[in-house]
Write an enzyme that holds these catalytic residues in place. Structure first.
Site, PDB file in Angstrom:
ATOM      1  CE  LYS A 145      -0.023  10.977  -2.720  1.00  0.00           C
ATOM      2  NZ  LYS A 145      -1.377  10.492  -2.568  1.00  0.00           N
ATOM      3  CG  HIS A 186      -0.883   3.337   4.506  1.00  0.00           C
ATOM      4  ND1 HIS A 186      -0.227   4.379   5.105  1.00  0.00           N
ATOM      5  CD2 HIS A 186      -2.026   3.864   3.983  1.00  0.00           C
ATOM      6  CE1 HIS A 186      -0.931   5.489   4.945  1.00  0.00           C
ATOM      7  NE2 HIS A 186      -2.032   5.217   4.271  1.00  0.00           N
ATOM      8  NE  ARG A 218       2.041   7.062  -6.000  1.00  0.00           N
ATOM      9  CZ  ARG A 218       1.172   7.554  -6.863  1.00  0.00           C
ATOM     10  NH1 ARG A 218       1.473   7.652  -8.130  1.00  0.00           N
ATOM     11  NH2 ARG A 218      -0.015   7.960  -6.471  1.00  0.00           N
ATOM     12  CD  GLU A 277      -2.884   9.006   4.888  1.00  0.00           C
ATOM     13  OE1 GLU A 277      -1.666   8.775   4.697  1.00  0.00           O
ATOM     14  OE2 GLU A 277      -3.767   8.107   4.891  1.00  0.00           O
ATOM     15  CG  ASN A 335       2.657   1.582   0.413  1.00  0.00           C
ATOM     16  OD1 ASN A 335       1.607   2.175   0.168  1.00  0.00           O
ATOM     17  ND2 ASN A 335       3.298   0.868  -0.488  1.00  0.00           N
ATOM     18  CG  HIS A 372      -7.367   5.416   5.670  1.00  0.00           C
ATOM     19  ND1 HIS A 372      -6.915   4.185   5.259  1.00  0.00           N
ATOM     20  CD2 HIS A 372      -6.408   6.313   5.312  1.00  0.00           C
ATOM     21  CE1 HIS A 372      -5.746   4.333   4.669  1.00  0.00           C
ATOM     22  NE2 HIS A 372      -5.413   5.606   4.688  1.00  0.00           N
ATOM     23  CG  HIS A 413      -4.458  -0.648   4.355  1.00  0.00           C
ATOM     24  ND1 HIS A 413      -3.618  -0.559   3.265  1.00  0.00           N
ATOM     25  CD2 HIS A 413      -5.243   0.463   4.310  1.00  0.00           C
ATOM     26  CE1 HIS A 413      -3.873   0.561   2.609  1.00  0.00           C
ATOM     27  NE2 HIS A 413      -4.843   1.200   3.220  1.00  0.00           N
ATOM     28  CE  LYS A 441      -1.441   4.652  -6.024  1.00  0.00           C
ATOM     29  NZ  LYS A 441      -1.123   3.975  -4.750  1.00  0.00           N
ATOM     30  NE  ARG A 491     -12.128   3.306 -26.535  1.00  0.00           N
ATOM     31  CZ  ARG A 491     -12.961   3.218 -27.562  1.00  0.00           C
ATOM     32  NH1 ARG A 491     -13.403   4.310 -28.158  1.00  0.00           N
ATOM     33  NH2 ARG A 491     -13.345   2.024 -27.992  1.00  0.00           N
ATOM     34  CD  GLU A 536       2.292   2.399  -5.178  1.00  0.00           C
ATOM     35  OE1 GLU A 536       1.262   2.393  -5.858  1.00  0.00           O
ATOM     36  OE2 GLU A 536       2.312   2.356  -3.936  1.00  0.00           O
TER      37      GLU A 536
END
Ligand SMILES: NC(=O)c1ccc[n+]([C@@H]2O[C@H](COP(=O)([O-])OP(=O)(O)OC[C@H]3O[C@@H](n4cnc5c(N)ncnc54)[C@H](O)[C@@H]3O)[C@@H](O)[C@H]2O)c1
Ligand SMILES: [Zn+2]
Length: 357
Positions: free
Chosen positions: A216, A237, A230, A178, A234, A257, A241, A136, A114, A226
């Site tokens: 950031k 992206h 935030r 980035e 993107n 990427h 993507h 994340k 946990r 988000e």
């Protein structure tokens, strides 16, 4: 420039020796210490860490380098090794690697018993300015990226820029995409700062890393879950993507990427001019900064339907309508812009007409 930021969520240190890391580890006692590396950081980064911590009893966990290792299978192997080696709720996992190791290690630690403490020591530029920052974690699942994961902060993000010395230039550039994104979202002065980059000297990245992380962090602190601002992260992206997925499917050697995001930002700059308030001057500055460092990804008109298909399956789509984060000017984004299929077609056509053969 050194950064020590102690806030409720963030504990980020950038420095040139391991002194503060040593202090942190001494101060925050854990029952046992595990270091997760991949097959490259085991060779290039782990010895530098062990040299400074020769008195510590670190258990080393190693995974194969590469995106395809960011899977539940690897997580299972790592959970198994933690159990076998006697990890308990007070153990610490140190993630020493690029974004793959940080995402994987964060996920394994935040779910094991946990949740146990973990720290990130990012070793790629992309991980330093992006993947290690923001809490994340996750793994890929059934061919889709980052489908299973958690929101959990590292207890410490420890950035040691000299690790970049061994990072291949292509991966440095990958992270630089980035960096450009953060700069155009932040302010013109940030863009001036990142132009000091020298691909042959990792030292030229030190200040760039610091200002990129500061930006950031600022964005995430105002919107951890988000739900609002935030989303500006993107930028580039949604289309990026889609291009990344297309390349993964059709190219023998798919682009990285960051390389896809760079092209995504060029096309979303066109979109920003069309649908947001971006003027021609700012658009020119952004596009030339990107194309100074990144190659054109050749698209043919017959790939447009595939790209549209990928966009519809993107997680930024609500009820079939894609929402984009676009720029009003350098330093100002709007993250809730509905974009129609026709608009996307038009800017893809524009990109193909301007740049593709
Ligand atoms: N969690 C987030 O918010 C977030 C944000 C952006 C990206 N990501 C994830 O990050 C991953 C990409 O990260 P990445 O580009 O760092 O990929 P990566 O971890 O695969 O690293 C790139 C390559 O460089 C090698 N490497 C790393 N550091 C090195 C060093 N110092 N010297 C020599 N080789 C080194 C790695 O072994 C690998 O081969 C993706 O899985 C992406 O989904 C996560
Ligand atoms: Zn990205």
């Amino acid at each position: 420039m050194e950064l020590r930021s102690y806030t409720q969520h963030y504990h980020i240190i950038i420095e040139q020796q391991f002194d503060t890391l040593k202090e942190w580890i001494d101060e925050h006692k854990h029952s046992s210490y595990f270091v997760l590396v991949d097959s490259n950081t085991a060779i290039h980064c782990l010895p530098k860490l062990l040299e400074r911590f020769d008195e510590m009893d670190f258990e080393i966990l190693e995974m194969e380098a590469g995106e395809s290792s960011k899977s539940l299978d690897t997580a299972q192997t790592l959970w198994h090794q933690l159990m076998e080696k006697g990890a308990d709720r007070d153990s610490l996992l140190i993630n020493l690697g690029g974004g793959v190791v940080c995402d994987m290690g964060g996920f394994v630690a935040s779910t094991f018993k946990r949740g146990i403490d973990f720290i990130h020591i990012p070793t790629s530029l992309l991980a330093m300015v992006d993947a290690a920052i923001g809490g994340k974690t996750g793994v890929n699942f059934e061919q889709y990226k980052n489908q299973i994961g958690t929101f959990e902060h590292a207890k410490l993000v420890y950035v040691f820029p000299p690790f970049l010395e061994t990072l291949p230039v292509r991966h440095l550039k990958n992270g630089y995409a980035e960096v450009i994104k953060h700069a155009v979202l932040d302010r013109p002065k940030h863009l001036d700062e990142i132009r000091k980059v020298n691909w042959n000297d990792w030292r030229s990245f030190q200040d760039i890393i610091t200002i990129s992380i500061i930006f950031k962090t600022k964005v995430i602190q105002s919107d951890f879950e988000e739900s609002g601002s935030r989303k500006q992260l993107n930028f580039g992206h949604t289309i990026g993507h889609a291009i990344e997925s297309l390349s993964l499917k059709r190219d023998k050697e798919p682009i990285l990427h960051g390389e896809a995001i760079a092209i995504g930002m060029v096309i979303e700059t066109f979109l920003s001019k069309k649908l947001a308030k971006l003027d021609g001057e700012d658009a020119k500055i952004i596009i030339s900064e990107i194309l100074n460092h990144f190659e054109i990804y050749n698209l043919k008109p017959d790939t447009i339907p595939n790209i549209l298909e990928y966009i519809v399956h993107d997680k930024k789509v609500k009820e079939g309508v894609p929402y984009f984060a676009l720029l009003d000017q350098i330093g100002e984004a709007d993250w809730n812009i509905k974009v129609s299929e026709d608009n996307i077609r038009e800017v893809l056509d524009q990109y193909i007409a301007n740049y593709c053969s």
